[in-house]
Scaffold this active site. Structure first.
Site, PDB file in Angstrom:
ATOM      1  N   HIS A  21      12.449  -0.712  -3.657  1.00  0.00           N
ATOM      2  CA  HIS A  21      12.603  -0.462  -2.214  1.00  0.00           C
ATOM      3  C   HIS A  21      13.448  -1.571  -1.597  1.00  0.00           C
ATOM      4  CE1 HIS A  21       8.766   2.192  -2.050  1.00  0.00           C
ATOM      5  NE2 HIS A  21       9.865   2.947  -2.083  1.00  0.00           N
ATOM      6  N   GLU A  24      12.397  -4.703   0.548  1.00  0.00           N
ATOM      7  CA  GLU A  24      11.325  -5.557   0.027  1.00  0.00           C
ATOM      8  C   GLU A  24      11.950  -6.705  -0.766  1.00  0.00           C
ATOM      9  OE1 GLU A  24       8.691  -2.660  -1.821  1.00  0.00           O
ATOM     10  OE2 GLU A  24       8.663  -1.492   0.021  1.00  0.00           O
ATOM     11  N   ARG A  72      15.384   1.325   2.904  1.00  0.00           N
ATOM     12  CA  ARG A  72      14.363   1.396   1.840  1.00  0.00           C
ATOM     13  C   ARG A  72      14.840   2.181   0.610  1.00  0.00           C
ATOM     14  NH1 ARG A  72       8.491   2.344   1.375  1.00  0.00           N
ATOM     15  NH2 ARG A  72       8.071   4.355   0.413  1.00  0.00           N
ATOM     16  N   HIS A 142       6.315  -4.690  -5.255  1.00  0.00           N
ATOM     17  CA  HIS A 142       6.732  -4.223  -3.931  1.00  0.00           C
ATOM     18  C   HIS A 142       6.302  -5.287  -2.919  1.00  0.00           C
ATOM     19  CE1 HIS A 142       7.528   0.247  -4.634  1.00  0.00           C
ATOM     20  NE2 HIS A 142       7.075  -0.147  -5.812  1.00  0.00           N
ATOM     21  N   GLU A 218       1.709  -5.229  -4.215  1.00  0.00           N
ATOM     22  CA  GLU A 218       2.350  -5.456  -2.916  1.00  0.00           C
ATOM     23  C   GLU A 218       2.209  -6.944  -2.619  1.00  0.00           C
ATOM     24  OE1 GLU A 218       3.887  -3.100  -1.128  1.00  0.00           O
ATOM     25  OE2 GLU A 218       3.059  -1.202  -1.856  1.00  0.00           O
TER      26      GLU A 218
END
Ligand code: 0X9
Ligand code: ZN
Length: 252
Positions: A21, A24, A72, A142, A218
């Site tokens: 993404h 990120e 993204r 991510h 994440e």
């Protein structure tokens, strides 16, 4: 027919990726830091073969860095609309097109025209498939949220048979992060902790590659800076990533 006679022990493979993404930014940095640390730490390469793809979405990152910091998706042009980009984490061929994946090419979570319609998701698939049976763990980086997520992510109703194993390993990763960098990561099923998302790489790896340990991590932060993480937090964040990877590698 070939006969292979060897005394080389087949190493387990741990597969790590980042950069799916575009916005990120700390994700590819985390994968690169894993590479850097492994090169300095020969011990973990004695028993494990590492496969690392630090940048899955180069066109998207180029666009995020130069044009739109919150971009993204990738940058493929949809033939059916004026919009660009497929959410690569909705383009994998397991449960493709289910919950949390848009059919609109203009949406930030557009699933693409078909499963694996995108060269970037195919690149990950094609790098992994020849390693089927050898890959014992998959981690995809991510940001943001400070969470360690495991399958199934496509539904809150279907439990992965290895949920207990993955929950234990994810808790071990979070505990090790807390011990070393003091950052607090929460742990849980992707669909429950976040939201159901179909066609993501973590579910595909668990299903199609039959990988017993598949995680989306994440990274930092919890939302204060979000995607615009200050430079001073890059090193602590990639250290979180390394502590997680190291812990998992000793468990598989
Ligand atoms: O929505 C995503 O693709 C991931 N979150 S992000 O904010 N980085 O976009 C979460 C994906 C978790 N995996 C599954 N639900 N399968
Ligand atoms: Zn993401």
């Amino acid at each position: 027919m070939t006969n292979n006679i060897t005394n080389t022990v087949q190493k387990k493979v741990v597969f790590v990726d980042g950069g799916i993404h575009a916005r990120e930014l700390v994700s590819p940095a985390a994968a690169l830091y894993v590479i850097e640390t492994l090169i300095a730490n020969t011990k973990l390469t004695e028993t494990i073969e590492w496969q690392i793809m630090p940048m899955l979405n180069p066109d998207g990152y180029e666009y995020a860095l130069n044009k739109d910091p919150l971009w993204r998706k990738n940058r493929s042009k949809s033939p059916s609309s004026t919009c660009y980009g497929v959410d690569l984490n909705r383009n994998f061929g397991f449960q493709w097109g289910g919950l949390g994946a848009s059919s609109s090419p203009c949406s930030y979570d557009y699933k693409g025209a078909s499963a694996f319609s995108e060269p970037e998701s195919r690149a990950l698939r094609d790098a992994m498939l020849p390693l089927k049976g050898k890959v014992k763990a998959y981690i995809t980086f991510h940001s943001f949220g400070q969470t360690i997520l495991y399958p199934w992510g496509y539904s809150t109703l279907v439990k992965h048979p290895l949920t207990a194993t993955m929950d234990t390993a994810a808790k071990a990763m979070a505990a090790q992060i807390k011990k070393t960098t003091l950052a607090v990561y929460s742990v849980g099923n992707s669909a429950v902790v976040y939201y159901p998302v179909a066609g993501a790489s973590d579910d595909w790896a668990a299903y199609a590659m039959d990988i017993a340990h598949s995680y989306t991590i994440e990274l930092r932060d919890k939302g204060v800076y979000g995607f615009k993480l200050p430079a001073s937090q890059i090193l602590p964040t990639v250290r979180d990533a390394w502590e997680a990877v190291k812990t998992l590698a000793t468990l598989v």
